[in-house]
Design an enzyme around this catalytic site. Structure first.
Site, short mmCIF file in Angstrom:
data_model
loop_
_atom_site.label_atom_id
_atom_site.label_comp_id
_atom_site.label_asym_id
_atom_site.label_seq_id
_atom_site.Cartn_x
_atom_site.Cartn_y
_atom_site.Cartn_z
N HIS A 22 9.51 -3.53 10.00
CA HIS A 22 8.71 -3.60 8.78
C HIS A 22 8.97 -2.31 8.01
CE1 HIS A 22 4.92 -4.68 6.50
NE2 HIS A 22 5.00 -3.38 6.25
N CYS B 192 0.08 0.32 1.72
CA CYS B 192 -1.08 0.50 2.58
C CYS B 192 -2.20 1.20 1.80
CB CYS B 192 -0.71 1.32 3.82
SG CYS B 192 -2.12 1.65 4.89
N HIS C 117 9.30 -0.09 4.33
CA HIS C 117 8.90 0.06 2.93
C HIS C 117 10.02 0.77 2.18
CE1 HIS C 117 4.34 -0.73 2.96
NE2 HIS C 117 4.85 -1.22 4.08
N ARG D 296 0.03 -11.32 2.22
CA ARG D 296 -0.90 -10.46 2.94
C ARG D 296 -0.70 -9.01 2.48
NH1 ARG D 296 -1.19 -5.97 5.66
NH2 ARG D 296 0.75 -6.48 6.73
N ASP D 297 0.34 -8.37 2.96
CA ASP D 297 0.60 -6.98 2.60
C ASP D 297 0.82 -6.83 1.10
OD1 ASP D 297 1.45 -4.32 2.47
OD2 ASP D 297 2.61 -4.44 4.30
N ASN E 180 6.90 -2.80 -0.10
CA ASN E 180 7.68 -3.38 0.99
C ASN E 180 9.11 -3.61 0.52
OD1 ASN E 180 5.73 -4.36 3.34
ND2 ASN E 180 4.67 -4.67 1.39
#
Length: 317
Positions: free
Chosen positions: A208, A241, A210, A13-14, A250
């Site tokens: 979460h 993002c 980064h 996803r990310d 990430n």
């Protein structure tokens, strides 16, 4: 027995939401199945955003057909709004992640609404639990830009706490504290998380992070000290993002698994299998930004595989 620490893989996803190439659905399915084989028990599989906004997820409904093959894995989907949540539930997902931004500037850039308007949208999504379609839904709420924002700059911790308390009291089943743009540092983590854990009142807290500025794993270590035991990570450190300038990378799944194992936590992950998958993902995606010290240097001869064989339990489906 060693204490468990959980890595939730968000690469599908990310990790690929900004990828230049559209990854075919069958490749995404293979990726998910191989993550399962490597020991991952939580995977954020896709996002139900409009295809015109993020074309990579135009196949979200088709990819949901893989859910029966992921038995034993908590497969979740990210949703940007009520319509996305309704689509995800209709596709068969029970674990839904909704993200709102603490930073007003990021919220308006990302979803074209204020933080308070995003909270109102959350309340509509939480209300789905009372409907037949939403029965059994597990709702995670991401608190984006909790540590700072490339658009707004400083983010007031008191605002983070206020929003966290609002969603915790409004139906969130877990809180995801997100350093969306990689501004966070270990001192901030140690300051912010104890209050978040108190607000969560027994609900799971996920971090979460980064690794934009090289502090991703240091922040994991700080969060562990604070009592957090669940973290989002991405194979090969993919991700970022699209609505926050400079928000790259990430934390890397392979590196995070190695660090956790080395610290005595059981992750259940097969790092060589992850590295093999990583090599294939690099060939599928081509020229993207990849990171990872273990991929570069390899596992040390002193590394023990014993701890990773104790698999953390998956969330109840």
């Amino acid at each position: 027995m060693p204490e468990h620490a959980i890595l939730r893989e968000v690469g599908l996803r990310d990790g690929i939401q900004m990828a230049a190439r559209f990854l075919p659905t069958e490749r995404k399915r293979e990726w998910a199945l191989r993550l399962k084989e490597a020991g991952l028990r939580e995977i954020e599989l896709t996002s139900f955003v409009p295809a015109k906004v993020v074309p990579q997820f135009a196949d979200a409904d088709a990819l949901a057909a893989s859910l029966p093959d992921l038995t034993g894995v908590t497969a979740s989907a990210l949703v940007p709004n009520l319509k996305g949540a309704e689509r995800a539930l209709a596709a068969g997902f029970t674990h839904i992640n909704y993200v709102l931004s603490i930073s007003e500037a990021h919220s308006r850039s990302n979803v074209r609404r204020s933080t308070d308007e995003a909270i109102a949208e959350f309340e509509q999504i939480a209300a789905l639990k009372a409907t037949p379609a939403g029965s059994g839904m597990v709702l995670g709420v991401g608190l984006a830009t909790s540590f700072g924002c490339t658009l707004q700059g400083h983010v007031d911790p008191d605002r983070v706490f206020e929003v966290a308390a609002t969603v915790a009291g409004g139906g969130a089943d877990e809180l995801i504290v997100a350093d969306t743009v990689g501004y966070g540092n270990p001192a901030q983590v140690k300051t912010l998380l104890p209050t978040i854990l108190r607000i969560a009142a027994g609900r799971r807290v996920v971090c979460h992070f980064h690794d934009t500025r090289g502090l991703g794993l240091a922040n994991v270590a700080a969060a562990l000290d604070a009592g957090v035991r669940a973290f989002d990570s991405s194979l090969a450190g993919l991700g970022g993002c699209p609505f926050a300038p400079g928000a790259t990378g990430n934390i890397n799944t392979e590196d995070a698994a190695f660090m956790l194992d080395s610290m005595g936590f059981a992750t259940g992950l097969d790092i060589p299998a992850l590295l093999a998958l990583r090599r294939d993902v690099e060939s599928w995606l081509g020229d993207e930004r990849y990171s990872g010290a273990i991929a570069r240097a390899g596992l040390p001869k002193t590394y023990s595989t014993g701890l990773r064989m104790a698999t953390p339990p998956a969330l109840a489906s």
